[in-house]
Design a protein around this motif. Structure first.
Motif, short mmCIF file in Angstrom:
data_model
loop_
_atom_site.label_atom_id
_atom_site.label_comp_id
_atom_site.label_asym_id
_atom_site.label_seq_id
_atom_site.Cartn_x
_atom_site.Cartn_y
_atom_site.Cartn_z
N UNK A 404 -6.68 21.98 22.62
CA UNK A 404 -5.44 22.07 23.43
C UNK A 404 -5.18 20.84 24.24
N UNK A 405 -4.76 19.73 23.53
CA UNK A 405 -4.85 18.27 23.93
C UNK A 405 -3.43 17.77 24.78
N UNK A 406 -2.47 18.71 24.73
CA UNK A 406 -1.05 18.43 24.75
C UNK A 406 -0.70 19.50 26.31
N UNK A 407 -1.07 20.53 26.28
CA UNK A 407 -1.08 21.25 27.45
C UNK A 407 -1.85 22.61 27.40
N UNK A 408 -1.56 23.38 28.48
CA UNK A 408 -2.42 24.73 28.42
C UNK A 408 -1.89 25.88 27.25
N UNK A 409 -0.57 25.58 26.75
CA UNK A 409 0.24 26.57 25.78
C UNK A 409 0.22 26.27 24.40
N UNK A 410 0.01 27.12 23.43
CA UNK A 410 -0.04 26.83 22.24
C UNK A 410 0.34 28.00 21.45
N UNK A 411 0.84 28.00 20.25
CA UNK A 411 1.03 29.12 19.29
C UNK A 411 0.02 29.03 18.02
N UNK A 412 -0.25 30.25 17.46
CA UNK A 412 -0.97 30.44 16.39
C UNK A 412 -0.46 31.24 15.28
N UNK A 451 -1.76 37.72 10.27
CA UNK A 451 -0.52 37.47 10.27
C UNK A 451 0.21 37.88 11.57
N UNK A 452 -0.40 37.79 12.57
CA UNK A 452 0.13 38.15 14.02
C UNK A 452 0.74 36.95 14.81
N UNK A 453 1.74 36.75 15.20
CA UNK A 453 2.18 35.65 15.77
C UNK A 453 1.76 35.72 17.23
N UNK A 454 1.05 34.82 17.61
CA UNK A 454 0.15 34.72 19.08
C UNK A 454 0.91 33.70 20.09
N UNK A 455 1.07 34.06 21.18
CA UNK A 455 1.11 32.85 22.31
C UNK A 455 -0.21 32.71 23.08
N UNK A 456 -0.98 31.53 23.04
CA UNK A 456 -2.20 31.42 23.63
C UNK A 456 -2.24 30.45 24.66
N UNK A 457 -3.09 30.62 25.67
CA UNK A 457 -3.20 29.73 26.88
C UNK A 457 -4.58 29.53 27.14
N UNK A 458 -4.85 28.30 26.87
CA UNK A 458 -6.21 27.77 27.35
C UNK A 458 -6.37 26.87 28.55
N UNK A 459 -6.88 25.63 28.44
CA UNK A 459 -7.15 24.81 29.53
C UNK A 459 -6.70 23.41 29.12
N UNK A 460 -5.87 22.56 29.26
CA UNK A 460 -5.54 21.11 28.88
C UNK A 460 -6.83 20.32 28.70
N UNK A 462 -9.19 20.87 26.51
CA UNK A 462 -10.42 21.51 25.92
C UNK A 462 -10.04 21.79 24.41
N UNK A 463 -11.20 22.20 23.76
CA UNK A 463 -11.35 22.42 22.37
C UNK A 463 -11.89 23.59 22.38
N UNK A 464 -11.28 24.56 21.56
CA UNK A 464 -11.88 26.03 21.56
C UNK A 464 -12.11 26.38 19.94
#
Length: 601
Positions: A404-412, A451-460, A462-464
């Motif tokens: 999450x190097x760009x921001x807190x939000x990502x899709x997967x 095959x589940x589209x997800x919106x995720x929120x971590x902390x900018x 961080x790597x998970x």
């Protein structure tokens, strides 16, 4: 539409009043359906031209009429560097307009003149069926070589098979079925297959339609390859943690709606290559293979033309490497019953899973890295091979890392179930665009289905680490869609077209601290989605005015949305094409301003 087409055909026939012995006489014939991917700007259609006239043909003129719009283009002129001789048939590629919407459209190709004179053929036209799809079909051809060590003519079939695999590595899928020898399997190709397909040897079958005779199967292979399919098939295979079982997953995806009433099933074969022992003597005949009858044979015949490979009275060779040998099969006759059920919808993937168990029992296998799984798609209504795929068996990755190097939000989006690490919250988005928390990131055993589209929120910053799993325990209902490869966005709903929805992409603002879903193309039109990423699809009738062009995700309050200020959008919604938000579009280039592409010079 049918009446219009018949009337047009009748009119053209009336205009074509000259006989086949005319001076300038070229008749076209379509070479089959043409598949075009949505978003392409142009396509080419293969058409056979036959010169029935008494003059060689140096040029033709033609028109193209599109049956969906009733518009005709042309005439266009085609000059031949090498004239079309009397009686010659030649395949040419005709440029046609690409489709902008999904579906099949007939395009009338009409040759109006030959050598700058009226085309005197009786039927100067043919129909090109243009199929506009989201994903192009990939047709592969199944080759089944029934063979045996005791068969002196079987090397011919082996040579033909290996030559086709070499020449068409992405399209030829080979299986060698041994009969009554040391490489024969007791668990593969039972159920009467040897009785029906191997009464005499060699028997090299092309898609189970006909046998290839001799060492050159190119013509029959290419004819089968040209038989179009609407059904894509891909297969993956992994060793389980014991190393004794192979887990197989097959995906079938129609690129067009199949013919009404068609039913399908999947069969499987485990094959082994690189098999070699000096005691395995292949019967052959050196004097025959050295004759003129085999002088034009492919290089795969060289092994059988080398006297140093023969033993005894030149009737056996030793040291040959046997490939594609069938070890075990499932549903090899007609496919596994009920392996594919329900309706087949374009771009909607159906999956089937199976397992090859207790692999250690097969002493014939010499190198596990040379095992392959073949998945065969059967058209069970018409009793034919529709398509085929193959893969090597791999050791699956047990985990993957997201930064999450760009921001807190990502899709997967992934095609395997996974466990969400602590510290990462999950969200779904409703058809109205409401972002709803699914899990808050504090649980240790949250797993998401494949095959589940997800919106995720971590902390900018961080790597998970996400771990793959075999099961899932979290229900997700979301308007997001995703893909495991680069693909054009689709509605995912046969009742909706691109004109019924808006497509939104996750992009970032200038500080890279916030994110939001915005139009990637003007008016929310389709765009190219990256592999492993998700996009938002909202029905136009459900989108409020405040969210029309998109909305920001508010990091301060994870369950809320910061809506667009529709009165002053200029300072908030100018993006570079890569998704980065800027305050002012001052540098020359292409920008997205309030959801619309804008060029700055």
């Amino acid at each position: 539409m049918r009446q219009t087409r018949l009337l047009l055909l009748f009119t053209l026939c009336l205009l074509s009043v000259f006989g086949v012995w005319a001076q300038n006489n070229v008749a076209p014939m379509t070479a089959g359906k043409v598949f075009v991917k949505i978003g392409d700007t142009e396509a080419t259609a293969p058409v056979n031209l036959t010169n029935y006239g008494q003059s060689e043909v140096k040029s033709i003129e033609y028109t193209l009429c599109y049956m969906d719009t009733q518009n005709c283009d042309g005439p266009f002129k085609m000059d031949f560097d090498t004239p079309l001789a009397d009686g010659e048939t030649r395949l040419v590629n005709i440029p046609i307009k690409a489709g902008s919407t999904y579906g099949m459209v007939d395009v009338l190709f009409h040759i109006t003149s030959v050598n700058n004179s009226y085309n005197e053929t009786s039927v100067p036209f043919t129909y090109i069926t243009r199929c506009t799809v989201n994903k192009l079909p990939h047709k592969r051809v199944l080759l089944e070589d029934y063979t045996a060590l005791w068969c002196q003519w079987c090397p011919v079939g082996m040579v033909a098979t290996e030559a086709l695999v070499r020449e068409y590595p992405d399209d030829a899928v080979a299986i060698a079925i041994h009969k009554g020898d040391k490489l024969a399997s007791t668990t593969a190709y039972q159920n009467g297959m040897l009785t029906d397909y191997a009464t005499t040897l060699p028997s090299l079958w092309c898609a189970r339609k006909s046998k290839i005779a001799g060492y050159d199967g190119t013509s029959m292979f290419e004819n089968e390859k040209s038989e179009v399919t609407y059904m894509n098939i891909d297969v993956e295979a992994y060793w389980d943690e014991t190393g004794n079982n192979i887990n197989v997953t097959t995906k079938v995806e129609p690129c067009m709606t199949p013919d009404a009433g068609n039913t399908y099933a999947i069969g499987y074969v485990l094959t082994a290559s690189g098999l070699k022992k000096d005691k395995w003597l292949q019967q052959a005949n050196y004097s025959d293979y050295m004759s003129d009858s085999y002088k034009d044979a492919p290089p795969e015949m060289d092994f059988f033309r080398d006297p140093s490979n023969y033993v005894g009275d030149n009737y056996y060779v030793k040291g040959y490497t046997f490939n594609h040998v069938a070890i075990e099969s499932q549903g090899i006759r007609y496919g596994i019953a009920n392996s594919l059920t329900g309706d087949f919808v374009p771009n909607e993937i159906k999956t089937h899973a199976t397992t090859f168990s207790n692999i250690n029992q097969y002493n014939l296998i010499q190198n596990r890295n040379k095992l392959e799984v073949v998945a065969i798609l059967f058209d069970t209504k018409n009793d034919r091979i529709e398509n085929v795929a193959k893969c090597h068996i791999t050791v699956p990755e047990q985990e993957f890392t997201m930064n999450f190097d760009v921001c807190d939000w990502a899709t997967l989006y992934t095609d395997r179930p996974y466990i969400v690490p602590q510290g990462v919250a999950t969200y779904q988005i409703s058809a109205q665009g409401d972002v709803e928390m699914v899990t808050d990131g504090t649980g240790a055993n949250v797993s998401i289905a494949a095959n589940t589209p997800m919106l995720l929120k971590g902390q900018k910053g961080n790597a998970y680490t996400f771990k793959y799993t075999d099961t899932s325990n979290t229900v997700v209902n979301t308007a997001l869609r995703g893909s495991i490869q680069d693909e054009r966005t689709t509605t995912g709903n046969t009742a909706l077209t691109d004109n019924d929805v808006y497509y939104y992409k996750l992009v970032y603002d200038d500080s890279r601290a916030q994110a939001g879903f915005y139009w990637a193309e003007e008016n929310g039109a389709p765009f190219d989605n990256k592999a492993g990423k998700c996009y938002l699809v909202l029905p136009r009738k459900t989108v409020s005015a405040a969210r029309l062009q998109g909305f920001e995700l508010d990091d301060a309050t994870v369950t809320s949305i910061k809506q667009i200020d529709t009165t002053t959008p200029a300072t908030h919604h100018t993006f570079e094409v890569n998704g980065r938000k800027v305050l002012n579009a001052t540098t020359p280039g292409l920008y997205i301003v309030n959801g619309k592409k804008t060029a700055v010079k």
